[in-house]
Design an enzyme around this catalytic site. Structure first.
Site, PDB file in Angstrom:
ATOM      1  N   TYR A   1       0.822  -1.211   0.000  1.00  0.00           N
ATOM      2  CA  TYR A   1       0.000   0.000   0.000  1.00  0.00           C
ATOM      3  C   TYR A   1       0.860   1.267   0.000  1.00  0.00           C
ATOM      4  O   TYR A   1       0.364   2.368  -0.204  1.00  0.00           O
ATOM      5  CB  TYR A   1      -0.946   0.030   1.202  1.00  0.00           C
ATOM      6  CG  TYR A   1      -2.012  -1.046   1.174  1.00  0.00           C
ATOM      7  CD1 TYR A   1      -2.327  -1.726   0.007  1.00  0.00           C
ATOM      8  CD2 TYR A   1      -2.709  -1.395   2.323  1.00  0.00           C
ATOM      9  CE1 TYR A   1      -3.286  -2.719  -0.023  1.00  0.00           C
ATOM     10  CE2 TYR A   1      -3.678  -2.385   2.306  1.00  0.00           C
ATOM     11  CZ  TYR A   1      -3.953  -3.050   1.133  1.00  0.00           C
ATOM     12  OH  TYR A   1      -4.908  -4.026   1.109  1.00  0.00           O
TER      13      TYR A   1
ATOM     14  N   LYS B   1       3.623 -15.399   1.718  1.00  0.00           N
ATOM     15  CA  LYS B   1       3.653 -16.326   0.588  1.00  0.00           C
ATOM     16  C   LYS B   1       5.111 -16.476   0.117  1.00  0.00           C
ATOM     17  O   LYS B   1       5.499 -15.986  -0.950  1.00  0.00           O
ATOM     18  CB  LYS B   1       2.717 -15.855  -0.534  1.00  0.00           C
ATOM     19  CG  LYS B   1       1.274 -16.252  -0.232  1.00  0.00           C
ATOM     20  CD  LYS B   1       0.318 -16.029  -1.352  1.00  0.00           C
ATOM     21  CE  LYS B   1       0.505 -16.951  -2.517  1.00  0.00           C
ATOM     22  NZ  LYS B   1      -0.173 -18.253  -2.367  1.00  0.00           N
TER      23      LYS B   1
ATOM     24  N   ASP C   1      -2.801 -18.083   1.584  1.00  0.00           N
ATOM     25  CA  ASP C   1      -4.003 -18.721   1.025  1.00  0.00           C
ATOM     26  C   ASP C   1      -4.465 -19.868   1.917  1.00  0.00           C
ATOM     27  O   ASP C   1      -5.655 -20.036   2.187  1.00  0.00           O
ATOM     28  CB  ASP C   1      -3.768 -19.170  -0.427  1.00  0.00           C
ATOM     29  CG  ASP C   1      -2.446 -19.886  -0.630  1.00  0.00           C
ATOM     30  OD1 ASP C   1      -1.577 -19.823   0.268  1.00  0.00           O
ATOM     31  OD2 ASP C   1      -2.268 -20.513  -1.689  1.00  0.00           O
TER      32      ASP C   1
ATOM     33  N   ASP D   1      -4.986  -7.145   5.876  1.00  0.00           N
ATOM     34  CA  ASP D   1      -6.233  -6.443   5.546  1.00  0.00           C
ATOM     35  C   ASP D   1      -7.342  -7.477   5.308  1.00  0.00           C
ATOM     36  O   ASP D   1      -8.440  -7.401   5.862  1.00  0.00           O
ATOM     37  CB  ASP D   1      -5.968  -5.606   4.279  1.00  0.00           C
ATOM     38  CG  ASP D   1      -7.045  -4.581   4.009  1.00  0.00           C
ATOM     39  OD1 ASP D   1      -8.020  -4.521   4.776  1.00  0.00           O
ATOM     40  OD2 ASP D   1      -6.911  -3.847   3.016  1.00  0.00           O
TER      41      ASP D   1
ATOM     42  N   ASP E   1     -10.378  -9.042   8.144  1.00  0.00           N
ATOM     43  CA  ASP E   1     -11.811  -8.910   7.833  1.00  0.00           C
ATOM     44  C   ASP E   1     -12.481 -10.280   7.808  1.00  0.00           C
ATOM     45  O   ASP E   1     -13.604 -10.450   8.292  1.00  0.00           O
ATOM     46  CB  ASP E   1     -12.007  -8.220   6.474  1.00  0.00           C
ATOM     47  CG  ASP E   1     -12.144  -6.707   6.638  1.00  0.00           C
ATOM     48  OD1 ASP E   1     -11.821  -6.200   7.731  1.00  0.00           O
ATOM     49  OD2 ASP E   1     -12.572  -6.037   5.689  1.00  0.00           O
TER      50      ASP E   1
END
Ligand code: NAD
Length: 370
Positions: free
Chosen positions: A143, A194, A227, A251, A255
């Site tokens: 970001y 990852k 994942d 992020d 959530d």
């Protein structure tokens, strides 16, 4: 008597001020009964600040946030301010606070009170009693990484770039927070990246492993690909204690984890910066929900997420774990008596307003804190 603790309250917009009003009542209760007193400043933020001052966050309010022991934030935003320019969006206030206070560690607990297990879309036995902490790196990664942007190529097509960047110190400081948190919980850290496809993931894993070997061998550490972590959070969330991950994966995973609990109105969060020479960390606490314009001003909002954010403030900024637990136990006590705001209403329970929930929590504090 201990020195007074200082706080800045930024109620913001929509249901923010309504929920904050109930926290004030809880603080009034503590003020009457405890040795620690709180000095509270209050400021405008978001749309309320745009209306009164022409900016989502004034320099004076920013300076107040830098000088207090902790900030309690309500929520910002609403349709009234949706058409403004990017710099005049209420949400800019929260980004500025995070940046200037250096809040790199975002703590998002996902806790399911047994009484609310039916509110989740998952089977109650999978999530009843869930108590996990997602720790998201908040100021680095994709970001913020450079280069970033969209360019037009000679053939008229476009090319967009975002850059995922992490340095060893950035990874170490967030991993340190994870290990310290785990020591106060169930002593397990799951580090998520990852490393199979991303260089930042490789460095993340190496750095966390090295720090663990150097300083935190007593904490159980596992690594997981992001994942797989998403799958495991839905399959068997209770296997986790603290999950630490980067800005992007955090992020999404935070959530996802919050929805395991089924109720936005119940979930607090904390964002922490580095400790200074006296051990004090810059810190901001806020519910994860927004300003809920659809129910604002109707005395319908669930104030528990903001109250539980205040409980986190007591635990992490003021080192008052017993007082934090008292608020959490009062919330649990209220739920066990079947008292519910509309968002968590269930058959056979008693529906109350925002104020009614505040009354019930105060009555529970009286009972439990006697
Ligand atoms: P929201 O969280 O405000 O509301 C989503 C839904 O959940 C709504 O139906 C709302 O009524 C309900 N809800 C949320 N909190 C509740 C509570 N405490 N009690 C009862 N019901 C509750 O999200 P949204 O509708 O996507 O966003 C509304 C505004 O809030 C937007 O302007 C958005 O940008 C802003 N927002 C701000 C923050 C923040 O201040 N940190 C976070 C998220 C969204």
């Amino acid at each position: 008597m201990a020195a007074n603790k200082t706080m800045l309250f930024l109620p913001g917009d929509g249901i923010g001020p309504e929920a904050m009003r109930e926290v004030r009542r809880v603080i009034g209760w503590f003020d009457r009964r405890r040795a620690v007193r709180f000095d509270i400043k209050e400021g405008l933020v978001g749309g309320a600040s745009i209306d009164a001052k022409g900016t989502p966050l004034t320099d004076e309010t920013m300076a107040d946030a830098m000088s207090v022991d902790a900030v309690l934030f309500g929520a910002v935003g609403g349709p009234k301010w949706d058409t403004g320019s990017f710099d005049m969006k209420p949400e800019r206030a929260i980004l500025r606070l995070r940046k200037e206070m250096g809040l790199y560690a975002n703590l998002r607990p996902a806790t399911v009170f047994p009484e609310l297990a039916e509110a989740s879309t998952l089977k109650p036995e999978i999530i009843a009693g869930l108590d996990i902490m997602i720790l998201r790196e908040l100021t680095g990664g994709v970001y913020f990484g450079e280069p970033r942007g969209i360019e037009t190529l000679p053939d008229g097509t476009k090319r967009a770039v975002d850059t995922q960047v992490y340095t060893t110190p950035e990874i170490e400081r967030i991993a340190r927070v994870a290990f310290e948190l785990a020591r106060k919980r169930r002593n397990k850290v799951c580090s998520v990246e990852k490393a199979n496809v991303m260089h930042t993931g490789v460095l993340w894993r190496e750095t966390v492993t090295a720090l663990h070997a150097r300083s935190y061998r007593d904490v159980e550490l596992v690594h997981m690909y992001a994942d797989n972590c998403a799958m495991q959070l839905v399959r068997n969330p209770k296997q986790f204690d603290v999950i630490v991950t980067d800005n992007l994966f955090g992020d999404m995973l935070s959530d996802l984890a919050s929805m395991l609990t089924g109720s936005l109105g119940m979930l607090p969060s904390a964002s922490l910066g580095d400790a200074d020479a006296t051990g004090r960390r810059k810190a901001l606490y806020e519910p994860i929900h927004g300003s809920a314009p659809d129910i604002a001003g109707k005395d319908l909002a669930n104030p528990l997420a903001t109250m539980l954010s205040f409980a986190m403030l007591l635990r992490y900024s003021f080192d008052l774990p017993d007082d934090a637990a008292l608020i959490e136990n009062a919330a649990r006590d209220v739920l066990s008596k079947g008292i519910r705001t509309a968002d968590i209403m269930q058959a056979g329970c008693t529906k109350v307003s925002t104020t009614g929930m505040g009354d019930a929590v105060l009555a529970a504090l009286e009972r439990l804190g006697a």
